[in-house]
Structure formats: structure tokens, C-alpha cells
Design a protein around this motif. Structure first.
Motif, PDB file in Angstrom:
ATOM      1  N   UNK A 117       1.775   5.672  27.493  1.00 36.36           N
ATOM      2  CA  UNK A 117       1.232   4.342  27.176  1.00 36.36           C
ATOM      3  C   UNK A 117       0.375   4.410  25.908  1.00 36.36           C
ATOM      4  N   UNK A 162     -13.524  10.323  24.506  1.00 42.36           N
ATOM      5  CA  UNK A 162     -14.948  10.685  24.518  1.00 42.36           C
ATOM      6  C   UNK A 162     -15.088  12.206  24.611  1.00 42.36           C
ATOM      7  N   UNK A 179     -13.948   1.107  34.380  1.00 40.36           N
ATOM      8  CA  UNK A 179     -12.536   1.478  34.279  1.00 40.36           C
ATOM      9  C   UNK A 179     -11.669   0.252  34.581  1.00 40.36           C
ATOM     10  N   UNK A 180     -10.642   0.074  33.774  1.00 40.53           N
ATOM     11  CA  UNK A 180      -9.769  -1.086  33.936  1.00 40.53           C
ATOM     12  C   UNK A 180      -8.452  -0.676  34.582  1.00 40.53           C
ATOM     13  N   UNK A 238       0.687   6.564  23.485  1.00 38.88           N
ATOM     14  CA  UNK A 238       1.588   6.759  22.351  1.00 38.88           C
ATOM     15  C   UNK A 238       2.294   5.480  21.931  1.00 38.88           C
ATOM     16  N   UNK A 239       2.604   4.626  22.909  1.00 38.15           N
ATOM     17  CA  UNK A 239       3.387   3.422  22.621  1.00 38.15           C
ATOM     18  C   UNK A 239       2.534   2.241  22.173  1.00 38.15           C
ATOM     19  N   UNK A 240       1.214   2.338  22.357  1.00 38.79           N
ATOM     20  CA  UNK A 240       0.361   1.176  22.095  1.00 38.79           C
ATOM     21  C   UNK A 240      -0.756   1.495  21.115  1.00 38.79           C
ATOM     22  N   UNK A 267      -2.513  -0.240  19.385  1.00 37.10           N
ATOM     23  CA  UNK A 267      -3.651  -1.169  19.315  1.00 37.10           C
ATOM     24  C   UNK A 267      -4.728  -0.855  20.350  1.00 37.10           C
ATOM     25  N   UNK A 268      -4.465   0.126  21.214  1.00 34.97           N
ATOM     26  CA  UNK A 268      -5.479   0.475  22.220  1.00 34.97           C
ATOM     27  C   UNK A 268      -6.745   0.971  21.530  1.00 34.97           C
ATOM     28  N   UNK A 269      -7.897   0.452  21.962  1.00 34.12           N
ATOM     29  CA  UNK A 269      -9.192   0.875  21.406  1.00 34.12           C
ATOM     30  C   UNK A 269      -9.793   1.984  22.268  1.00 34.12           C
ATOM     31  N   UNK A 270     -10.399   2.952  21.608  1.00 31.36           N
ATOM     32  CA  UNK A 270     -11.031   4.059  22.323  1.00 31.36           C
ATOM     33  C   UNK A 270     -12.543   3.927  22.271  1.00 31.36           C
ATOM     34  N   UNK A 271     -13.271   4.339  23.291  1.00 35.63           N
ATOM     35  CA  UNK A 271     -12.790   4.953  24.534  1.00 35.63           C
ATOM     36  C   UNK A 271     -11.936   4.003  25.371  1.00 35.63           C
ATOM     37  N   UNK A 272     -10.869   4.576  25.951  1.00 37.73           N
ATOM     38  CA  UNK A 272      -9.966   3.828  26.811  1.00 37.73           C
ATOM     39  C   UNK A 272     -10.169   4.350  28.239  1.00 37.73           C
ATOM     40  N   UNK A 273     -10.665   3.459  29.098  1.00 45.44           N
ATOM     41  CA  UNK A 273     -10.950   3.860  30.483  1.00 45.44           C
ATOM     42  C   UNK A 273     -10.015   3.107  31.410  1.00 45.44           C
TER      43      UNK A 273
END
Lengths: 435, 435
Positions: B88, B131, B36-37, B90-92, B94-100
Motif C-alpha cells: 500500500x 518515525x 492509528x487509523x 509503495x502504491x500510494x 500521496x501517503x503522509x508520514x508518519x503513517x499510523x
């Protein structure tokens, strides 16, 4: 849905926040090494406390967020952390002095938004209350170099003393009521140049002969720190000025004891900072390479504020400084994040790709995590998509777990940067990654 | 000055904050180990965003702090962190999933103050978005045991599945519009007892035969997890119920792969949690010894909230949990802080007392700090007062530096607990303390 974004506030996504957390981690680690303990104060506060005239006055009040709660109380969001420190000291008579604390927390300013000026941002404050000796002031300078060395930024510190400035004002015979504005103008030498400062001084009613005398004194200081101090000792013989010079001498001698790099602590007689509560030493920390113009940290001595705020008969001498998390982040950004964030800081360090081996892969993940290696398992992407994901996310290592490998008691590890794959037992992988 | 204290807010002094920071440090360390980041979102938010009906509805709005800024914008202070995660995402794009991500931050509630319920407090949230597999849900359980083992608290986890509950409602033929209130009543079994629950169900218009049938089903589940699941598989044959049971089976099998202590993950068919956005797995973490009645952490799956909030056509399946910093602190307090905070966590670990050797003592402090030992120098107290200070502050070691010792190239080190003094070279002191 159209999502509105509130100007002057920011969300930090992982790529930024990993770096900010690492900076904060270094700050906290060093604060502790120097004997500062953590403290956390509430953001919500009675407006009356924030409005205390000793908290910073009109300038601060203009930009304090106000709100009323359901109980009808007049509240505000804290503008900075120093007033909260003063309050905690007032409320906790069992606190033993010297009291050394750090606090890292959000502050709020309902003012205009400019580049680098947010309405909600983080301050990293560190202060000691209860020490008159210049050894305390010098300790902050030693800590400053220690911190920026660890962060990897070359800095220099500009130092001055408020009492010396007052002594100079007295010597130049600036009237009492014009001293603060004169010192504030002088502080702008770097920003608006000598002509600009002279213009300001004229406008505030300082006479030509006083302006001449002021610059004569200030500009006469040259050479080494010792030479500058000796120069002022010849001229400034009033009590307050002499006191300031003695403080500077003590301060520099303690800096030497701390083996602070001598050439990087520069006595600059025009430095003044926001004058509101500084009483003695004042300093500002700048990048040596000048890639960022504003200071990355700053501090000073503020011996009177707590006493005034608490309306106490006791003395609460205090020294402290603030580190600018966002400006340090910007400074690092202009250099090289790769040098700052190593493979071990990457999250995750390892991505496991199961090829029809999810259950076994979870057990392998457990072993890596038990060994302290940050690990993720990608469960819903096929090999090619999973490798693309690892590549784009900058994950250093991928472990591919197939049935064939499990039967051979090995895993396939891929160094994403080198684009090399090797098969080896998991135990060996762990050994290598723990390095 | 009479300093007002704002009810429902708290300041944490160092003796508490050192422990809180250590807890947070363990949480962050483990969050990272599990991939998790960090993320950080703004506290100030447009009121319209917080007021979204998918953010939690009326209950949340009633307790949201409202304010207006100088630009006339209607703002609020965030009530919890999940809505910020949704924003966040919704606004981004470019986010890659899975997003932890994890986020540790202050939240605010303008509601009544009770024991253990503050108006401003810290939430420690950790979520994964993207996921569907129960492997994600099981990962949180593995992480939970890992975290509480490190903290030193014995915990058990109660688990249920919302789809199974819906299947039970369908089986018992509870009308659609009464299912949520029925599930909420059921969740109170531990708090108000069976009679209390029956009373609530009657009041909400559930018939006696339905109440009987409901308890028959729920109470019929007994034995091991496998036995309970097999029991429900016999009875609950509607689609939603079968889906829930399959999820539970997958979940427990992945928990086994993670080697989670089997007896401490308990399938409890009445568990429901706040229903607003949970859609699948739900869990609550309790101390095994029951010294604290409320849960110390809790979580669940919320597959619909982001999609609804963003009014998106895409799916954003999500699982996550919250760790209660304050309740974990309370749990530790009831046990033994000494076991949690060792000598090396003490700040400072060493206090240097100079006897007319201030300059030399600063240099010694530098050497200790360079070696990573947290060190303070007390500059304005005489030996006796300084030793009293060290004793009261719980500082483990004192180093006394006199001229005589310096001449002999040694320092005097005093173990405060053992009340023993020894003379030795500084290098040896460093070696011992780094131990």
C-alpha cells in the motif's frame, strides 16, 4: 519495484476505511439492538460443500474460486454467507431456535469485473432461522429504517411475496416449467421496460393471450397497499395466491405496529429478486433520491434452503437480508461525508507538537488519551511542517507544547479550522474536547 | 447430509463471537485513541507479491495457499498483513508520514495444524511507518498496558534490542554467517533450557570458548534495567552495540514519560523473536500469572523491510505489533467471562413474551430499541417454553405482555437471575435498564 495490482480487489486506505468502519459500526449496533448475535465462519471451505445444489446452483459454481491445499483437499473460497449459516446449523444441534445471527465478512467471486462488481468484497448479512410469523419479516423492515436513519440516507422499500407471484402464474396459466423464467422477466420491468419484458416472454414461448392476461393482472393493481391487496383478493383465489396475500396483510400490519413510515414501504407486484431460494416475502431497499440506481440492501424469506441443504426432515423457516457496504459508502460519498464523520470521529482528534519538550509531551498525550481523546504526538517534524501535516491530514486540533507554556502550566491549543490559538491549562482543554 | 469439517478452520458461534467482538472493539477503540487509523487490504494477492524475498522468505512461501483464477493469474492468500502494508505504501505516494494504521483481518497458512495453530485465523496488526524516535516504540508499550487493563488481564512485557544483540555477537566474535542462527538459538533459552541452547550452538559450529563467553556476557546482566544497561555499556563498546544501548535508554525513558508500570517492562537480553525483519526494539507480552504460556501480543522495529521490498532509495523506518485475538480469548476463558461480558453486552438484554398481544408487543419492542436496549420478541413459543428459552440463552430480563397488563398500562418484568417479577410502567423499565 513495479507492484502489480490485482483487478477486482481493493485496498481501503484510512480516509475510506474510517467511513466504512463507521457504517459497519452502525450496522452492528442496530443488529444487536434487534437481538441478532454475531457469528463468524471460515472463508476456506470444502468445494463439495460450496457445490451443493441447494447452495445456489450452477450460477454460483461458475464463479467460485477453487484451490487445492498441500494435503490434496479440494477447497473453495466462500461465495456468500448463507450456505455457511446452513452448515453451522447442521453441525450444531444444540442451537436453540429462533436463531438470530449477523455475519460481516469477505466473499469471493471469480467472475468478470464491472463497475461496482469486485472479486473480493464484504457482505453484511443478518438472518433469523426458526420463525414462520410475518412479525420476523416486518422486524427487518423496521430495522432497515432504523439503520438508514442513523446513517443519514432516505430510503424506500419495495416489497412483494413469492407465493402471490406463484398464485398469479397459476391464474394466468403459465406452465409450471416456465414460471421461474416468467417471474424473472417480469422482475426486469424497471430495467428493460414493458416492451423488453414482452419480447423475453414471447421468446420463452408464453402465448400472446397469457402475456396480455399477465399484464392486465399486474397493471390492474393500483392505489394504496390496502387497495392493491383487495384488488388481488378479488382475482387470485387459488390456494398459494391466497396464502401470499394473507402473508402480505400480516406483514403490513406488523410493519404498522413497528411504526414503519407507511408511504415508504411500497407493495410492488412485479418485484421478484434472484429466485433461487426465496419462498415468501421479498424486498429491496432503494435511495429515495435515486442518486444510486442499485439497491442498498435487500432480503427475503427462504424457508426451504436449510432443510434441503441438510436433507433434513425438520423445517427451518428463515428470513434475512444483506446490506451492501460498498454501495452504502458510495451513496454517502455522493452526499456529504462531513456530516457523517464529525470531529470526534477524526483520527487523531488532537496532534501534539513538542517544541523541545518530547518527554513532557508524551505525558500530556497520556492524559488526553486517558480522557478518551484520540491523540498523536509528532516527534520528528518542526512546528511549521507539523502544522502543515495537521492541516493536510484534517486533524481538528493541535496542541503546541513549549518550555514557556510548561512553566506557566498551560498549553497552546490551535483550532485548525478556525485558525485560532488560545493558551489554557490542559485540564480545560480536556474538558472542552470531551464536550 | 454428512457435513465435512475442514481441519484448521473454525466457525465462531455467538457465545464465542460476542466475546471476540468485544475484544476487537477494545483493540480498535485503543488503537484510535493512540492515533492509528483503520486500513483494509485484499486477501487475494498476486503470488509474485507474496513471494517477494523481503516478505519473509522461504518459510512463508512453504505455507502460502496458491490458486489460479479463471484468467490464468497465479494468486495466493495473504500469509500476514505486513507485506500488504508495504505494498500500500509503495502504491500510494500521496501517503503522509508518519503513517499510523491498524488492520484486523484474516490470514491463511497452508501448514500443519497443531493446538492453537489454525490454517485460517485473524491478526490484529498496528504499525507506524516513518518515525525513527524511540518515542514510537514506547508508545506501543503504553498502548499495550492500556489495552490489557481494559480487557482485564495482567501482563508483563519482555524487551530487547536487535542492535545490542548484534553488538554482543560482534564482541563474542561469532562469525557473520552464524549470527542469525546463534541469536535464534539464544531465543530458545526458556523453551529448551541452557543445555539445549549449548547443544544447538555446538552443532552449528560455535566454539566452546565462544559459547562460554556468550553466556558469560548474557548471564552477567542482572539487577534493575539501569543496572543491566550500565553492565553492557562497560562491555559492549562496538558501534552497533552502543547504538542499541542508546536506543534502549531512550526507550525506557519514554516509557517512564508514559507512566508505564516500570516493574512490568523487563529488559531480557536473550529475547530475539523471529529474526527475519526486526532491526531494533523487540518485545513480547505475557500473562503475569502464566496461565497461558505463549505470548498474547508481540512486536518490534523493522526499519528495512519496506525499503527492501520497494527497492526504494527512501527510508521507511517502522515499528509495530500484533495482538493475538485467539490467545487473548483463551486467556479470558481461563479467567472469568462473566466479568468481561456484563448484562448490557448480552444479546438480547430483554426478551418480550407476548401473551396474545403480538402487535402491542412489537410496539413495546420498538420503544425499548429506540432507547438503545437490545430487545427480542419471541413470537411462536408459549410462556413456559419462552421462559425456558430465555433461561438457557442467558437473557437477563424478560418482559411478559398480557392483555391485563396492557389495560393497567404496565408490563411484567422478570429478572431471570434473581427470579423476581415486578409490574411497572414501560417507561420505568426503560429507565432501570438504561441505568
Amino acid at each position: 519495484m513495479d507492484i502489480p495490482v490485482l483487478k477486482g480487489t481493493r485496498d481501503y486506505l484510512p480516509n475510506e476505511q474510517i467511513i466504512r468502519e463507521k457504517i459497519v459500526g452502525i450496522l452492528i449496533d442496530k443488529f444487536k439492538k434487534y437481538g441478532f448475535k454475531p457469528m463468524e465462519t471460515a472463508i476456506l471451505e470444502y468445494y463439495s460443500v460450496l457445490a451443493s445444489k441447494y447452495a445456489g446452483g450452477e450460477e454460483i459454481l461458475k464463479e467460485t474460486y477453487k484451490l487445492t491445499d498441500q494435503g490434496g483437499r479440494q477447497l473453495g473460497l466462500r461465495y456468500e454467507l448463507t450456505i455457511k449459516l446452513a452448515k453451522v446449523i447442521g453441525l450444531n444441534p444444540m442451537i436453540r431456535f429462533p436463531f438470530k445471527r449477523y455475519e460481516i465478512g469477505k466473499v469471493f467471486r471469480d467472475g468478470p469485473v464491472k463497475t461496482g462488481r469486485l472479486r473480493e468484497f464484504t457482505q453484511c448479512d443478518v438472518d433469523v432461522v426458526g420463525v414462520k410469523s410475518m412479525a420476523a419479516d416486518a422486524e427487518f423492515i423496521a430495522m432497515t429504517f432504523d439503520i438508514f436513519k442513523e446513517i443519514g440516507l432516505d430510503v424506500k422499500v419495495l416489497v412483494n411475496n413469492r407465493k402471490l407471484l406463484n398464485g398469479i402464474m397459476e391464474y394466468v396459466e403459465i406452465p409450471e416449467d416456465k414460471r421461474i423464467s416468467t417471474i424473472l422477466s417480469l422482475d426486469k420491468l424497471d430495467k428493460i421496460g414493458k416492451d423488453g419484458v414482452i419480447e423475453e416472454l414471447r421468446e420463452s414461448g408464453i402465448s400472446e393471450s397469457q402475456i396480455d392476461k399477465l399484464f392486465q393482472v399486474i397493471e390492474g393493481a393500483a392505489g394504496s397497499t390496502q387497495e392493491k391487496i383487495a384488488y388481488f383478493e378479488n382475482i387470485i383465489t387459488n390456494e398459494i395466491g391466497k396464502e401470499g396475500l394473507q402473508e402480505l396483510k400480516d406483514f403490513f400490519s406488523y410493519c404498522s405496529a413497528y411504526e414503519v413510515p407507511e408511504d415508504d414501504v411500497i407493495f410492488q407486484p412485479s418485484l421478484a429478486r434472484g429466485l433461487a431460494y426465496y419462498t415468501g416475502t421479498m424486498w429491496e431497499v432503494y435511495l429515495k433520491d435515486g442518486t444510486i440506481k442499485s439497491s442498498v440492501a435487500a432480503g427475503g424469506r427462504w424457508d426451504e434452503m436449510i432443510k434441503n441443504f441438510l436433507q433434513s426432515k425438520l423445517d427451518y423457516p428463515a428470513v434475512g437480508m444483506t446490506f451492501g457496504l460498498d454501495v452504502i459508502y458510495e451513496a454517502l460519498k455522493q452526499k456529504d461525508f462531513e456530516g457523517f464523520i464529525g470531529k470526534k470521529d477524526k483520527i487523531p482528534m488532537v496532534l501534539i507538537i513538542p517544541i523541545n519538550t518530547l518527554t513532557e509531551s508524551l505525558t500530556i498525550a497520556k492524559k488526553l488519551r486517558d480522557a478518551g481523546i484520540s491523540t498523536d504526538v509528532i516527534v520528528e517534524k518542526k512546528l511549521k511542517r507539523a502544522l502543515e501535516f495537521a492541516d493536510k491530514e484534517g486533524i481538528p486540533y493541535v496542541i503546541i507544547v513549549g518550555k514557556a507554556e510548561l512553566e506557566k502550566n498551560v498549553v497552546k491549543i490551535r483550532d485548525m479550522q478556525a485558525q485560532q490559538e488560545t493558551e489554557m491549562p490542559l485540564e480545560k482543554v480536556i474538558k472542552i474536547l470531551k464536550g
